[in-house]
Design a protein around this motif. Structure first.
Motif, PDB file in Angstrom:
ATOM      1  N   ILE A  35      34.680  54.908  45.068  1.00 13.21           N
ATOM      2  CA  ILE A  35      34.619  54.250  43.761  1.00 13.21           C
ATOM      3  C   ILE A  35      33.926  55.144  42.739  1.00 13.21           C
ATOM      4  N   ALA A  36      32.910  55.885  43.191  1.00 11.15           N
ATOM      5  CA  ALA A  36      32.284  56.857  42.285  1.00 11.15           C
ATOM      6  C   ALA A  36      33.321  57.860  41.801  1.00 11.15           C
ATOM      7  N   GLY A  37      34.236  58.221  42.691  1.00  9.48           N
ATOM      8  CA  GLY A  37      35.306  59.141  42.308  1.00  9.48           C
ATOM      9  C   GLY A  37      36.198  58.560  41.226  1.00  9.48           C
ATOM     10  N   VAL A  38      36.514  57.259  41.344  1.00  6.95           N
ATOM     11  CA  VAL A  38      37.338  56.620  40.313  1.00  6.95           C
ATOM     12  C   VAL A  38      36.609  56.645  38.976  1.00  6.95           C
ATOM     13  N   ASN A  39      35.307  56.358  39.025  1.00  7.65           N
ATOM     14  CA  ASN A  39      34.517  56.381  37.799  1.00  7.65           C
ATOM     15  C   ASN A  39      34.495  57.763  37.164  1.00  7.65           C
ATOM     16  N   ALA A  43      41.494  60.124  43.265  1.00  7.45           N
ATOM     17  CA  ALA A  43      41.825  59.042  42.350  1.00  7.45           C
ATOM     18  C   ALA A  43      42.873  59.484  41.345  1.00  7.45           C
ATOM     19  N   ALA A  44      42.808  60.761  40.962  1.00 13.05           N
ATOM     20  CA  ALA A  44      43.761  61.280  39.987  1.00 13.05           C
ATOM     21  C   ALA A  44      45.187  61.268  40.511  1.00 13.05           C
ATOM     22  N   SER A  45      45.343  61.198  41.827  1.00 11.93           N
ATOM     23  CA  SER A  45      46.695  61.182  42.370  1.00 11.93           C
ATOM     24  C   SER A  45      47.274  59.774  42.423  1.00 11.93           C
ATOM     25  N   ASN A  69      44.512  49.160  40.100  1.00 15.07           N
ATOM     26  CA  ASN A  69      45.009  48.702  41.396  1.00 15.07           C
ATOM     27  C   ASN A  69      44.259  49.380  42.533  1.00 15.07           C
ATOM     28  N   TYR A  70      43.955  50.647  42.342  1.00 15.96           N
ATOM     29  CA  TYR A  70      43.207  51.406  43.341  1.00 15.96           C
ATOM     30  C   TYR A  70      41.861  50.745  43.593  1.00 15.96           C
ATOM     31  N   MET A  71      41.151  50.415  42.504  1.00 18.34           N
ATOM     32  CA  MET A  71      39.857  49.754  42.629  1.00 18.34           C
ATOM     33  C   MET A  71      39.973  48.416  43.359  1.00 18.34           C
ATOM     34  N   GLN A  72      40.934  47.608  42.913  1.00 18.43           N
ATOM     35  CA  GLN A  72      41.097  46.283  43.512  1.00 18.43           C
ATOM     36  C   GLN A  72      41.435  46.398  44.997  1.00 18.43           C
ATOM     37  N   THR A  73      42.226  47.417  45.324  1.00 15.72           N
ATOM     38  CA  THR A  73      42.576  47.627  46.714  1.00 15.72           C
ATOM     39  C   THR A  73      41.338  47.992  47.532  1.00 15.72           C
ATOM     40  N   LEU A  74      40.506  48.858  46.964  1.00 14.17           N
ATOM     41  CA  LEU A  74      39.270  49.215  47.663  1.00 14.17           C
ATOM     42  C   LEU A  74      38.397  47.980  47.894  1.00 14.17           C
ATOM     43  N   ALA A 124      49.893  42.194  45.870  1.00 14.50           N
ATOM     44  CA  ALA A 124      49.559  42.837  47.142  1.00 14.50           C
ATOM     45  C   ALA A 124      48.054  42.826  47.391  1.00 14.50           C
ATOM     46  N   ASN A 125      47.265  43.115  46.330  1.00 11.75           N
ATOM     47  CA  ASN A 125      45.815  43.111  46.498  1.00 11.75           C
ATOM     48  C   ASN A 125      45.302  41.747  46.887  1.00 11.75           C
ATOM     49  N   MET A 126      45.801  40.739  46.193  1.00 11.92           N
ATOM     50  CA  MET A 126      45.311  39.393  46.456  1.00 11.92           C
ATOM     51  C   MET A 126      45.700  38.955  47.867  1.00 11.92           C
ATOM     52  N   THR A 127      46.924  39.301  48.287  1.00  9.55           N
ATOM     53  CA  THR A 127      47.344  38.954  49.645  1.00  9.55           C
ATOM     54  C   THR A 127      46.520  39.721  50.676  1.00  9.55           C
TER      55      THR A 127
END
Lengths: 598, 103
Positions: free
Chosen positions: A185-189, A450-452, A458-463, A520-523
């Motif tokens: 998550i730090a990477g996403v930030n 994260a850049a990829s 969505n990436y965050m929510q998935t994490l 997908a994340n919610m499921t």
């Protein structure tokens, strides 16, 4: 801040004048460095190409002033950092309003402002779910039910609680999972901050990421958590001061609330401004999921998982000076939280009116450029510098929150517990600083992962669905079911983490058809929770539970866990009563749905 | 690691024995002083940009002198924080600022 872009930069007055050529010095990177987009089916664009702000000396002066103040705090804070408790939990000395604002601004980070504005432009009023059902009930639950627990057991992290309740194995597992998650998550930030530097100032992405990383690093290593928390409170006010004028000017531009509603309804249909329209089974809505996914997936699994086990958040409450203040921390935070959509989601909707094709294949802009777009369109130099400062500060806050919770968990729960126990306190302060450096450097690496991804939200929510939901399921069982055993804790957490990963993998490779990533994340979150419970319960019943005497203060049915703690003078005042604050927040959040339901 | 190791480094480090140190720290940089000070500086800078705003800046902001208004608002907010600090300073005897909470 001394880079040479502002004066030579052209000022584009209309959207059509935006050049598509690559800016000098901002080469187009591989792997989608400019490709964050918050929606399915949107064409990817290169951010730096379409959008540049014309900063002048005044804007840079405002930006520089902020960082001078922030580093000044860090230097002063250093003088007060004497013990490891000071470094990690600010010596438990902060008043509730400070920790409450730090709590909400630890969440008002990288993805929040750009991401939720983008969601506003893409999903309209459905975005308020993330602020109301997806936040308030869980924040209130944390304050009313969980906080006495965290605080009375004097744990410094969620994994540490699992150690006392279960065994070293589940402790090490959850600590490791947490460390991995916070570095990702730090990477996403860092990636998001790098993107904004590149978009606003024209710096190349790798330079932006490294510069942001070094600055966050210097800040946390010098000052520790106290300075991080002070920075969060400060940035909260700066970002509000920046977003309010932006929203006001945006509203004037589109003809006020009435003009906004008319134009959005005309282009997107009335359902776009509802929160629950079309969420019945088999009906169509922009989110691509139904009311069950929203309530159970987002409102329960992801939200409770995020707010009650995310240590970046919980740590803010633990820094409060007593239990009463700790309980009030998330409750005080709930009130600003529910009004943040007014200055974040609303600008997203305004951007949709100003640039109607935003996010579409023919547009030069993607959804997460909603706020930078409005800044360029509406803000003259001066307020513009304030807005850039606010954005930068919010990225710093999110990043600092991640890194400081990462070093707490690593130092206490991995290093002190399993690598080098029983060392002098000074040793752990040093380890905390060293691991902060390592964490940020690894974070710079994961920023390029994260850049990829084409979609950071969505990436965050998935994490969250991978890491927070199973932890929450284990936690809640451990808390309320004294029969739960250590083996069940370990296997429930492990399989509860692997299940959503497997589910998400089969979704992303096309084996499981779902209409949107949000669905997908919610499921995945619901699956994580169910698998965890289904694994934990039979294992618990088959193994021998801990003796009741070992569970004192660790399960909710034991009296000490519900100890409300000592009251400081004045805590009895009606406006400081946790139950009133909490239920008041829930009622107010329910009221906030009214404009989007009728 | 045993349960004993999981306790905070040493209970003596709790705020109970460090009030003097804490309060010195608190007075040195009470967050309200920092917010107030920063907002005053920003209010002056942005307000001045509003006073000397050219027609282009005003035209860009939908005819509103947004710098002037934002500057004035920030000056007010900054002054309020400093006033709050002056009226309800952190008490030197307690480690926190209980009596200063707004809620």
């Amino acid at each position: 801040m001394a880079l040479t872009t502002p004066h030579a930069c052209h000022k584009f007055r209309t959207l059509s004048e935006v050049p598509n050529k690559t800016l000098p010095g901002a080469r187009v990177h591989d792997a989608g460095t400019g490709e964050i987009s918050l929606g399915e089916g949107t064409t990817m664009h290169y951010l730096a190409d379409g959008l540049r702000l014309s900063m002048n000396w005044l804007d840079y002066l405002i930006l520089a002033t902020y960082f001078v103040v922030v580093l000044g705090i860090a230097l002063v804070a250093k003088r007060s950092v004497n013990s490891s408790l000071d470094f990690f939990l600010s010596g438990r000395s902060l008043p509730a309003w400070v920790t409450g604002l730090a709590f909400v601004s630890a969440n008002l980070g990288a993805t929040e402002i750009l991401g939720m504005a983008a969601n506003g432009a893409q999903y309209g009023a459905y975005t308020v779910h993330w602020y109301l059902i997806g936040a308030i009930p869980a924040m209130v639950f944390l304050g009313l039910v969980m906080m006495p627990f965290y605080y009375n057991s004097k744990v410094r992290s969620v994994p540490e609680f699992l150690l006392r309740r279960f065994s070293p194995s589940s402790h090490l597992l959850s600590s490791s999972l947490f460390a991995i998650a916070s570095v990702l998550i730090a990477g996403v930030n860092l990636f998001a901050l790098g993107i904004i530097l590149r978009t606003l100032l024209g710096w190349p992405l790798p330079v932006s990421i490294v510069v942001s990383g070094v600055f966050v690093l210097a800040y946390i290593v010098i000052g520790g958590l106290t300075s991080a928390i002070y920075n969060e409170v400060l940035q909260f006010f700066v970002i509000i001061a920046a977003l309010v004028p932006l929203t006001v000017l945006g509203l004037i531009r589109v003809g006020g609330f009435d003009g906004l509603i008319d134009k959005v309804v005309a282009s997107e249909g009335a359902q776009f401004l509802s929160a629950w329209g079309g969420t019945g089974f088999g009906e169509q809505n922009p989110l691509g999921t139904n009311w069950l996914g929203i309530t159970l997936g987002l409102g329960f699994a992801i939200s409770f998982g995020y707010w009650t086990t995310n240590f970046a958040e919980v740590q803010r409450s633990l820094s409060a000076k007593n239990l009463s203040a700790a309980r009030r921390t998330p409750l005080i935070a709930a009130f600003p939280k529910m009004f943040i959509p007014l200055i974040v989601v609303l600008p997203g909707l305004i951007a949709l009116v100003i640039a109607p094709s935003i996010g579409g294949p023919s547009s030069a802009y993607e959804y997460n450029q909603a706020i930078p777009l409005l800044m360029r369109e509406l803000l003259p130099n001066g307020v513009l510098g304030l807005a850039v400062t606010g954005l930068m500060a919010s990225f710093m806050a999110g990043m600092a929150a991640n890194v400081s919770s990462f070093n707490t968990v690593f130092t206490n729960d991995i290093w002190q517990a399993y690598v080098k126990p029983r060392m002098p306190d000074k040793h752990y302060v040093t380890v905390g600083r060293v691991i902060t450096v390592i964490g940020v450097v690894v974070g710079m690496g994961t920023a390029f992962i994260a850049a990829s991804f084409s979609n950071i939200m969505n990436y965050m929510q998935t994490l969250f669905s991978f890491f927070n939901v199973p932890l929450f399921a284990t936690f809640i069982l451990a808390l309320f079911w004294k029969r739960m055993t250590a083996k069940a804790g370990f296997w429930g957490l492990l399989l509860g983490t692997l299940a959503p990963v497997a589910f998400y993998a089969s979704y992303s490779t096309g084996y499981v058809p779902l209409s949107t990533d949000q669905a997908a994340n919610m499921t995945a979150a619901i699956i994580a929770f169910i698998v965890n419970v289904v694994v934990s319960v039979p294992i618990s019943l088959a193994t021998r539970p801990k003796a009741a005497s070992e569970l004192e203060g660790l399960v909710y049915t034991r009296a000490s866990a519900q100890d409300k703690g000592e009251h400081a003078p004045g805590d009895g005042a009606w406006y400081r009563r946790p139950a009133l604050l909490g239920w008041g927040a829930v009622a107010l959040a329910a009221l906030c749905y009214v404009p989007f339901t009728l | 690691m045993t349960d004993n190791d999981t306790a905070p480094p040493s209970p003596q480090h709790d705020a109970s024995t460090e009030p003097a140190h804490k309060s010195k720290f608190g007075q040195l940089f009470d967050i309200r002083a920092i917010i107030g000070g920063l907002f005053l500086v920003y209010g002056v800078l942005i307000g001045a940009a509003g006073v000397f705003a050219g027609p282009q800046a005003i035209h860009k902001a939908e005819g509103v002198n947004i710098n002037l208004w934002t500057g004035i608002a920030m000056l007010l907010v900054g002054a309020l924080f400093l006033m709050w600090l002056k009226l309800r300073p952190l008490s030197p005897q307690t480690s926190g600022g209980e009596e200063t909470e707004p809620m």
